[in-house]
Design an enzyme around this catalytic site. Structure first.
Site, PDB file in Angstrom:
ATOM      1  N   GLY A  84       0.775  -1.086   0.150  1.00 14.15           N
ATOM      2  CA  GLY A  84       0.003   0.040   0.064  1.00 14.15           C
ATOM      3  C   GLY A  84       0.827   1.269  -0.052  1.00 14.15           C
ATOM      4  N   TYR A  89     -16.378   4.740   7.332  1.00 10.03           N
ATOM      5  CA  TYR A  89     -14.912   4.450   7.369  1.00 10.03           C
ATOM      6  C   TYR A  89     -14.488   5.040   8.654  1.00 10.03           C
ATOM      7  CZ  TYR A  89      -9.792   5.408   6.594  1.00 10.03           C
ATOM      8  OH  TYR A  89      -8.617   5.370   6.760  1.00 10.03           O
TER       9      TYR A  89
HETATM   10  N1  LIG Z   1      -5.025   7.515   2.615  1.00 14.94           N
HETATM   11  C1  LIG Z   1      -5.062   8.161   3.684  1.00 14.94           C
HETATM   12  O1  LIG Z   1      -5.199   9.483   3.186  1.00 14.94           O
HETATM   13  C2  LIG Z   1      -5.000   7.710   4.935  1.00 14.94           C
HETATM   14  C3  LIG Z   1      -5.538   8.735   6.033  1.00 14.94           C
HETATM   15  C4  LIG Z   1      -5.380   8.326   7.264  1.00 14.94           C
HETATM   16  C5  LIG Z   1      -5.210   6.913   7.405  1.00 14.94           C
HETATM   17  N2  LIG Z   1      -4.878   6.239   7.037  1.00 14.94           N
HETATM   18  C6  LIG Z   1      -4.590   4.737   7.143  1.00 14.94           C
HETATM   19  O2  LIG Z   1      -3.318   4.449   6.627  1.00 14.94           O
HETATM   20  C7  LIG Z   1      -3.128   2.986   6.391  1.00 14.94           C
HETATM   21  C8  LIG Z   1      -2.430   2.882   4.998  1.00 14.94           C
HETATM   22  O3  LIG Z   1      -3.252   3.364   4.065  1.00 14.94           O
HETATM   23  P1  LIG Z   1      -2.714   3.701   2.682  1.00 14.94           P
HETATM   24  O4  LIG Z   1      -3.159   5.091   2.271  1.00 14.94           O
HETATM   25  O5  LIG Z   1      -1.483   3.193   2.397  1.00 14.94           O
HETATM   26  O6  LIG Z   1      -3.771   2.777   1.747  1.00 14.94           O
HETATM   27  P2  LIG Z   1      -3.651   1.967   0.566  1.00 14.94           P
HETATM   28  O7  LIG Z   1      -2.528   2.114  -0.339  1.00 14.94           O
HETATM   29  O8  LIG Z   1      -4.857   1.392  -0.072  1.00 14.94           O
HETATM   30  O9  LIG Z   1      -3.126   0.320   1.222  1.00 14.94           O
HETATM   31  C9  LIG Z   1      -3.885  -0.696   1.893  1.00 14.94           C
HETATM   32  C10 LIG Z   1      -3.311  -1.819   1.707  1.00 14.94           C
HETATM   33  O10 LIG Z   1      -4.249  -2.712   2.676  1.00 14.94           O
HETATM   34  C11 LIG Z   1      -4.321  -3.952   1.497  1.00 14.94           C
HETATM   35  N3  LIG Z   1      -5.590  -4.597   1.964  1.00 14.94           N
HETATM   36  C12 LIG Z   1      -6.813  -4.243   1.690  1.00 14.94           C
HETATM   37  N4  LIG Z   1      -7.793  -5.258   2.178  1.00 14.94           N
HETATM   38  C13 LIG Z   1      -7.136  -6.161   2.624  1.00 14.94           C
HETATM   39  C14 LIG Z   1      -7.197  -7.470   3.159  1.00 14.94           C
HETATM   40  N5  LIG Z   1      -8.583  -7.843   3.205  1.00 14.94           N
HETATM   41  N6  LIG Z   1      -6.168  -8.241   3.485  1.00 14.94           N
HETATM   42  C15 LIG Z   1      -5.016  -7.921   3.412  1.00 14.94           C
HETATM   43  N7  LIG Z   1      -4.685  -6.571   3.045  1.00 14.94           N
HETATM   44  C16 LIG Z   1      -5.463  -5.606   2.596  1.00 14.94           C
HETATM   45  C17 LIG Z   1      -4.423  -3.410   0.177  1.00 14.94           C
HETATM   46  O11 LIG Z   1      -3.856  -4.210  -0.791  1.00 14.94           O
HETATM   47  P3  LIG Z   1      -4.279  -4.417  -2.287  1.00 14.94           P
HETATM   48  O12 LIG Z   1      -3.509  -3.314  -2.753  1.00 14.94           O
HETATM   49  O13 LIG Z   1      -3.935  -6.047  -2.751  1.00 14.94           O
HETATM   50  O14 LIG Z   1      -5.728  -3.953  -2.356  1.00 14.94           O
HETATM   51  C18 LIG Z   1      -3.094  -2.182   0.281  1.00 14.94           C
HETATM   52  O15 LIG Z   1      -2.084  -2.708   0.136  1.00 14.94           O
HETATM   53  C19 LIG Z   1      -4.669   2.649   6.509  1.00 14.94           C
HETATM   54  O16 LIG Z   1      -4.670   1.862   7.925  1.00 14.94           O
HETATM   55  C20 LIG Z   1      -5.323   3.799   6.516  1.00 14.94           C
HETATM   56  O17 LIG Z   1      -6.598   3.640   7.210  1.00 14.94           O
HETATM   57  C21 LIG Z   1      -4.713   6.417   5.421  1.00 14.94           C
END
Ligand SMILES: NC(=O)c1ccc[n+]([C@@H]2O[C@H](COP(=O)([O-])OP(=O)(O)OC[C@H]3O[C@@H](n4cnc5c(N)ncnc54)[C@H](OP(=O)(O)O)[C@@H]3O)[C@@H](O)[C@H]2O)c1
Length: 292
Positions: A14, A130
């Site tokens: 991710g 969410y």
């Molecule tokens: N993005 C933001 O602005 C933001 C803000 C605040 C907090 N966060 C938190 O930061 C963390 C990382 O977010 P990110 O931005 O890096 O999101 P991301 O790029 O969408 O990464 C999420 C990862 O989770 C994996 N995933 C999803 N469903 C899954 C499952 N059932 N089993 C195993 N793996 C699974 C995805 O795999 P695939 O690629 O194979 O689907 C992806 O590698 C999360 O906890 C999120 O809530 C994000």
């Protein structure tokens, strides 16, 4: 020399996971195992149990999530299956092997209806599915295992771009500006941006200091989305107008907090590592992506 800590990272490809993986793989103090969806589906308790308990990890970092905030409003079951029950499955396995359970969480656990930034001791009160699923995940982790770290970050930007969102905000703005598309960005919604490169190093510092509990780990300061977009174009030397609009002119399926800026009351006493101001982090990101 002490033995390296055995660290597993779930969600390793991710946006945040990629930078954690890059940093942790390079550190001698960790014996690092990146796990992606092909290795583990956190919705399946048996798979989680089997993968995590077959090796005795000291730390399990859960950076996997269902992050499409608007889609979560309809896909409530999926949001909770991944963000809440997936976290529970991991916490149960961590308890069994006595591993520290690290859950990456979000500013969206807060209501966002006050002018000041949120600290770790402020009460969460999410305004969308969410946020509710992530707050439930936090609580399930804390109730399930005695050793947990909840790292809350917000408005994430990193080289990999969010796989769940198909990029990140900065990339969208730059792409549209370069294409000459009209740009309108919300000026009355405030947050604290987080550069994944910095968050990965903060997490390393937190593990080294043996920190547990809740920690806010965004870059320092806060801004509106309009200010964030304007700064990005300015720093990337792209001249393109951005219209500043109120959030009311840009309705979305999910309600969003108007001010979810994060600040930490704890970091200074835990570690000497400092999250730099968001403007410096944004500059570094644009350099990493060769926009400067
Ligand atoms: N993005 C933001 O602005 C933001 C803000 C605040 C907090 N966060 C938190 O930061 C963390 C990382 O977010 P990110 O931005 O890096 O999101 P991301 O790029 O969408 O990464 C999420 C990862 O989770 C994996 N995933 C999803 N469903 C899954 C499952 N059932 N089993 C195993 N793996 C699974 C995805 O795999 P695939 O690629 O194979 O689907 C992806 O590698 C999360 O906890 C999120 O809530 C994000």
């Amino acid at each position: 020399m002490t033995n390296p800590l055995k660290v597993a990272l779930i969600g390793a490809n991710g946006q945040l996971g990629s930078d954690i993986a890059k940093h942790f793989a390079d550190c001698d103090r960790y014996q690092f195992t990146p796990l992606n969806r092909a290795d583990i589906d956190i919705r399946q308790e048996e798979s989680v149990h089997q993968v995590l308990t077959s090796q005795k990890f000291d730390v399990v970092i859960n950076s996997a999530a269902y992050v499409r905030v608007d889609d979560c409003e309809q896909e409530v079951e999926t949001a909770f299956a991944v963000n809440a029950f997936g976290a529970l499955h991991i916490a149960r396995a961590c308890r069994e092997i006595d591993a520290l359970c690290v859950y990456i969480s979000t500013d969206y656990v807060f209501r966002g209806d006050r002018p000041s930034p949120y600290t770790e001791s402020d009460l969460a009160d999410p305004v969308n599915i969410y946020g509710a699923s992530k707050f439930t995940g936090e609580n399930l982790v804390r109730q399930t295992t005695p050793r947990s770290l909840i790292l809350r970050i917000s408005s994430v930007f990193g080289k990999a771009g969010a796989s769940g969102k198909g990029g990140n905000f900065i990339e969208t703005i730059i792409k549209k500006a370069k294409a000459g598309d009209p740009l309108k960005v919300v000026n009355d919604m405030f947050m604290s941006p987080t550069y994944t490169y910095d968050a990965a190093r903060l997490l390393d510092a937190l593990l080294q200091s043996g920190t547990t509990g809740i920690v806010h780990g965004a870059n320092a300061g806060s801004c509106s989305w309009y200010e964030f977009a304007t700064q990005a174009l300015e720093l990337a030397h792209i001249s393109h107008p951005i219209a500043s609009i109120p959030a009311s002119a840009f309705p979305t399926k999910a309600t969003r907090p108007m001010n979810s800026a994060l600040v930490s009351d704890r970091l200074e006493s835990i570690t000497t590592f400092k999250m730099r101001p968001w403007q410096e982090a944004l500059t570094a990101y644009l350099e990493e992506k060769s926009y400067r």
